[in-house]
Design an enzyme around this catalytic site. Structure first.
Site, PDB file in Angstrom:
ATOM      1  N   SER B  51       0.719  -1.198   0.370  1.00 31.29           N
ATOM      2  CA  SER B  51       0.104   0.181   0.507  1.00 31.29           C
ATOM      3  C   SER B  51       0.900   1.028   0.071  1.00 31.29           C
ATOM      4  O   SER B  51       2.281   1.655   0.486  1.00 31.29           O
ATOM      5  CB  SER B  51      -0.765  -0.189   1.469  1.00 31.29           C
ATOM      6  N   GLY B  52      -0.033   2.252  -0.292  1.00 29.67           N
ATOM      7  CA  GLY B  52       0.726   3.444  -0.012  1.00 29.67           C
ATOM      8  C   GLY B  52       1.739   4.081  -1.827  1.00 29.67           C
ATOM      9  O   GLY B  52       2.458   4.632  -1.529  1.00 29.67           O
ATOM     10  N   CYS B  53       1.293   3.063  -3.052  1.00 27.99           N
ATOM     11  CA  CYS B  53       2.084   3.446  -3.801  1.00 27.99           C
ATOM     12  C   CYS B  53       0.762   4.446  -4.775  1.00 27.99           C
ATOM     13  O   CYS B  53      -0.037   3.076  -4.884  1.00 27.99           O
ATOM     14  CB  CYS B  53       3.012   2.392  -4.844  1.00 27.99           C
ATOM     15  N   GLN B  54       1.722   4.612  -6.458  1.00 23.20           N
ATOM     16  CA  GLN B  54       0.270   5.682  -7.357  1.00 23.20           C
ATOM     17  C   GLN B  54      -0.204   4.204  -7.993  1.00 23.20           C
ATOM     18  O   GLN B  54      -1.131   3.991  -8.318  1.00 23.20           O
ATOM     19  CB  GLN B  54       0.483   6.262  -7.465  1.00 23.20           C
ATOM     20  N   SER B  55       1.454   3.375  -7.969  1.00 19.78           N
ATOM     21  CA  SER B  55       1.124   2.012  -9.152  1.00 19.78           C
ATOM     22  C   SER B  55       0.573   1.033  -8.230  1.00 19.78           C
ATOM     23  O   SER B  55       1.346   1.319  -6.917  1.00 19.78           O
ATOM     24  CB  SER B  55       1.750   2.096  -9.911  1.00 19.78           C
TER      25      SER B  55
END
Lengths: 406, 147
Positions: B51-55
């Site tokens: 979690s916490g990534c744009q992709s």
């Protein structure tokens, strides 16, 4: 003031900045706009000459700052054509404005089994506060769908208005798709059933004209920072009858009339909703931003942004494998798109290397992305200082993106 | 830092040092992404999603003979390149080596302005997840020793 783009750009010192050795091209205006010198200097002047806590002081400085603060309220009233300036509540932004109404009005109106109606294209800030109050009051959230073009389906909307519907909360312009919603028509339809309406105008302020009396909305919310004003300045317009019946959302200083340990009576409008020391410099900066927008005339600004939208839509549509999301007939200067097989994060990263600042991702509107079954988009959004030449550079940048990633 | 990790990092730094142009550096990063040990489709699960990534980035780890091995994938090629760098640094290391590693090397490869750890590129989340795997394997092994 004649609409001279070169002159306008000179008001914005940040446009001289270099990003990765390239001239900055700022296309992320739907997230926040840049600030003109008039606004920046207003903040500096305030701290140099007027800084003081407002409303309570008897001394000269306090009176000066209070006057400037309250004059801004009048400016805002005129800017949105409210009937009275005490219908203008200062907040720190759209999100706070919506939370205030969701809490104060939600508390008053919602009973178990009631419904709050929102559209499927809302920003999370016009969804989550309503979800929270619905959960608390055991009420339900109902959603108005939109079609493939990103237009609200009015035929579905109408039957969703029923006796259980207590509030309609709707964006004026979609931040993810750029759709300008037919809010006036929808407000009238809701009012036929005595349902109050809140309009999230975050993407409208300084882009299209806002006339709360013509719209007849019960609440209108917007942020200063998206309309050339500082961060931390926001507005909640509310019709007097509603603001009067609502209880304050936060307690503290300034919002009270008399306080004893047993009981507190609240100050008059709008102060009962403005607990604590407000963000004075930001609000004064918002006054300067309104002056700036007036100087260049909102109609001229809109015309300019419509030209950019038309030029940008045509130019991007010519790119092979590019798909635009949000093709409503009524649109503001926002273009959301995807390049075939290229993740928006990758495209945004490469564009940034070229000095072109765009937004990538779900734009805090995940349900919109789910509707199209996409992870997110690349979004360009225009403001007063953008040019067609910058759009040409974006097209060139997307060509580089395709070469590197395609 | 452990010698082997340092060697891996130096090797990556040297590869990037050969290029001055950002575009070449990015092309190399994208190429590196293609050689990442690919996660099997059945492991592309929600629980392996960082979690916490744009992709979307999936990361999986296995523990074999006291060493940790990672596999990953992402739907964004630059993100895949980033995770491949981390995997090259950490693959085959012991949990302690991974836990003690200092990760300033992103700065050293000359991508500092481009790949600072932010929420959107997920670099911070990826490193955190890799260290969490290392920690989990270490704890599990210690528990095993006690039994």
């Amino acid at each position: 003031m004649p609409f001279d783009i070169n002159k306008i750009r000179k008001h914005f010192p940040i446009l001289e900045e270099k990003i990765n050795n390239n001239s900055l091209i700022y296309f992320d205006n739907a997230a926040t706009s840049q600030k003109p010198l008039q606004v920046i200097e207003r903040i500096i002047d305030y701290y140099k000459k007027e800084n003081c806590n407002i409303h309570r002081g008897v001394h000269t400085l306090s009176q000066k700052a209070t006057r400037a603060f309250e004059e801004t309220r009048v400016k805002v009233k005129e800017f949105i054509n409210a009937e009275s300036s005490h219908e203008v509540v200062f907040t720190k932004g759209t999100t706070e404005s919506i939370n205030l109404v969701a809490n104060s009005l939600g508390e008053k109106l919602l009973q178990e089994g009631d419904e709050v109606l929102v559209s499927a294209m809302e920003h999370h800030s016009n969804l989550v506060p309503w979800q929270m109050v619905c959960k608390k009051k055991k009420a339900h959230m109902k959603v108005i769908p939109f079609n493939d073009k990103g237009e609200i389906i009015l035929e579905v909307f109408k039957p969703l208005l029923n006796s259980r519907t207590k509030i309609l909360a709707l964006s004026h312009i979609s931040n993810a798709l750029g759709t300008i919603n037919p809010v006036k028509e929808m407000i009238a339809m809701a009012h036929e059933k005595d349902i109050p309406v809140l309009i999230d105008g975050a993407q409208a302020a300084a882009h299209i004209e806002i006339d709360v009396q013509a719209l007849d909305c019960d609440f209108y919310c917007f942020s200063g920072h998206k309309m050339y004003a500082p961060m931390g300045s926001g507005v909640l317009f509310g019709k007097q009858e509603f603001l009067e019946m609502m209880e304050p959302y936060q307690g503290g200083g300034e919002m009270v009339d008399t306080v004893t340990f047993e009981e507190t009576t609240y100050n008059e409008l709008p102060f009962k909703f403005e607990a604590g020391t407000p963000n004075v410099e930001s609000i004064l900066g918002m006054g300067a931003a309104i002056d700036f927008v007036r100087e260049y005339d909102l109609h001229e600004i809109r015309k300019h942004e419509e030209e950019l939208l038309k030029y940008g839509t045509e130019a991007l549509s010519r790119i092979e494998g590019l798909k635009i999301y949000g093709t409503a007939k009524e649109k503001s200067g926002i273009i959301s798109f995807l390049l075939d097989g290229i993740h928006p994060y990758d495209a945004g990263t490469i564009l940034d290397q070229l000095g072109i600042e765009v937004r990538t991702g779900h734009h805090c509107a995940q349900p919109v992305m789910d509707r199209y079954l996409i992870p997110g988009t690349v979004r360009v959004s225009f403001a007063i200082y953008n040019t067609m030449k910058e759009i040409d550079k974006l097209v060139g940048g997307l060509d580089t993106v395709k070469k590197m990633l395609g | 830092m452990e010698k082997e990790i340092r060697n891996n990092i130096n090797q990556i730094i040297n590869e990037f040092a050969g290029f001055d142009d950002w575009m070449d550096k990015y092309n190399l990063l994208i190429e590196m992404g293609k050689s990442v040990p690919v996660i099997e489709p059945q492991y592309k699960t929600k629980s392996n999603l960082i979690s916490g990534c744009q992709s979307r980035v999936w990361l999986q780890a296995k523990y074999d003979g006291g060493k940790v091995y990672f596999a990953a994938d992402s739907d964004a090629v630059i993100t895949k390149g980033i995770v491949s760098l981390l995997i090259r640094v950490f693959n085959g290391m012991t949990p302690d080596e991974i836990l003690n590693a200092d990760l300033d090397f992103i700065d050293e490869i000359g991508l500092k302005d481009h790949l600072s750890p932010t929420r959107s590129n997920g670099l911070t989340s990826m490193i955190k997840q890799m260290k969490l795997y290392a920690m989990a394997f270490k704890v599990k092994e210690k528990a095993g020793e006690k039994e």
